[in-house]
Design an enzyme around this catalytic site. Structure first.
Site, mmCIF file in Angstrom:
data_model
loop_
_atom_site.group_PDB
_atom_site.id
_atom_site.type_symbol
_atom_site.label_atom_id
_atom_site.label_comp_id
_atom_site.label_asym_id
_atom_site.label_seq_id
_atom_site.Cartn_x
_atom_site.Cartn_y
_atom_site.Cartn_z
ATOM 1 N N HIS A 73 0.853 -1.188 0.000
ATOM 2 C CA HIS A 73 0.000 0.000 0.000
ATOM 3 C C HIS A 73 0.895 1.245 0.000
ATOM 4 O O HIS A 73 2.124 1.127 -0.081
ATOM 5 C CB HIS A 73 -0.966 -0.019 1.196
ATOM 6 N N SER A 81 -2.476 -0.392 6.650
ATOM 7 C CA SER A 81 -2.014 -1.742 6.975
ATOM 8 C C SER A 81 -2.614 -2.694 5.962
ATOM 9 O O SER A 81 -3.762 -2.504 5.527
ATOM 10 C CB SER A 81 -2.504 -2.123 8.381
ATOM 11 N N HIS A 94 4.042 1.236 2.236
ATOM 12 C CA HIS A 94 5.232 0.555 1.698
ATOM 13 C C HIS A 94 5.881 1.405 0.613
ATOM 14 O O HIS A 94 7.109 1.514 0.534
ATOM 15 C CB HIS A 94 4.846 -0.777 1.059
#
Ligand code: PAF
Length: 272
Positions: A34, A183, A37
């Site tokens: 996502h 997350s 990252h």
């Protein structure tokens, strides 16, 4: 961008880069990437000659009742995200550990509370896989998100204690437009759970803003605001040792984990 699935080939490649004097950067991930990252890749890109992202859902860090088999996966989407962030090599090992693997890296003290207490063996699994990633990729620098604040502290301790030749860079937590900490596990949430999960960061921000209040009062305020099925912990801790603090004297952090059904959501903010 190149994709490697063989650990042996990755080892050979990183040795060759090292011999050429290249600075290697590593973004370790478990995939289902996502914006959080991607921000880590973007932060590291200008600091290195070759940027490697690893994608491996590490069985060692999941407990027997955890979500290893249903952990979300999207290798094609992940490859597109890495390519867009200028990653040179995506390492997606088919098998990462040798058949007779028998080493475990255990960091004590800092793992005794919070995630370490609630997920026995979790940080041993993380430290072991990350230590092997450092060996396999020969990374000069690796980046880890502050979203998993305790993980970052554990890995810093490991690198220091074992004098590993890798620099650890922290990456700021990234939030969705509604404020929820990004997350890969957010996909598990129902619409109703996600709405209630917004109280996590709202509580943390309110605790951060309540500068005139004591630690105890801030914790009470946070507990009143959070709407979850189970509050695993809400704590004000020393930013380095992660020990709970009763008074704010130096850098501190608020850590929270709330459960929504079977999904545990982590969040944290800086205090002071
Ligand atoms: O933060 C994660 O995604 C994982 O714990 C890590 C660092 C990639 C190790 O498997």
């Amino acid at each position: 961008m190149e994709i490697l699935q063989s650990t042996e080939e990755m080892i050979a490649r990183s040795r060759a880069w090292k011999a050429e004097g290249r600075r290697i950067g590593l973004v370790p991930t478990m995939g289902y990437l996502h914006r959080g990252h991607r921000s880590l890749m973007a932060l590291l890109r200008p600091q290195v000659d070759v940027l490697v992202t690893s994608l491996y859902v590490n069985p060692l860090q999941f407990g027997p009742k955890e979500d290893f088999s249903r952990y979300p996966r999207d290798p094609e989407g992940d490859a597109r995200a890495c390519e867009a962030e200028g990653v040179d090599l995506l390492f997606m090992p088919m098998t990462f550990f040798p058949a007779n693997f028998r080493t475990q890296v255990a960091v004590s003290g800092i793992t005794s509370r919070w995630e370490g207490a609630l997920r026995p063996g979790h940080f041993e699994g993380v430290a072991t896989v990350v230590a092997r990633f450092f060996g396999v990729t020969q990374a000069d620098v690796a980046i880890f998100g502050e979203k998993d604040y305790q993980q970052l502290a554990v890995l810093r301790a490991m690198v220091r204690d074992l004098a590993m030749k890798v620099e650890i860079v922290p990456g700021p937590l990234v939030r969705d437009d509604d404020g929820l900490a990004l997350s890969s596990r957010n996909v598990y949430l129902t619409t109703e759970q996600r709405k209630r999960a917004l109280t996590l960061h709202q509580a943390l921000f309110a605790m951060q803003a309540a500068k005139e209040k004591s630690v105890e009062e801030r914790l009470a305020l946070g507990r009143r605001m959070i709407d979850c099925d189970q509050l695993d912990y809400l704590a004000v801790v020393d930013a380095d040792s992660l020990e709970p603090v009763e008074q704010l004297q130096g850098p501190a952090r608020v850590l929270v984990v709330g459960r929504y059904g079977a999904t545990r959501l982590l969040d944290n903010v800086e205090l002071q």
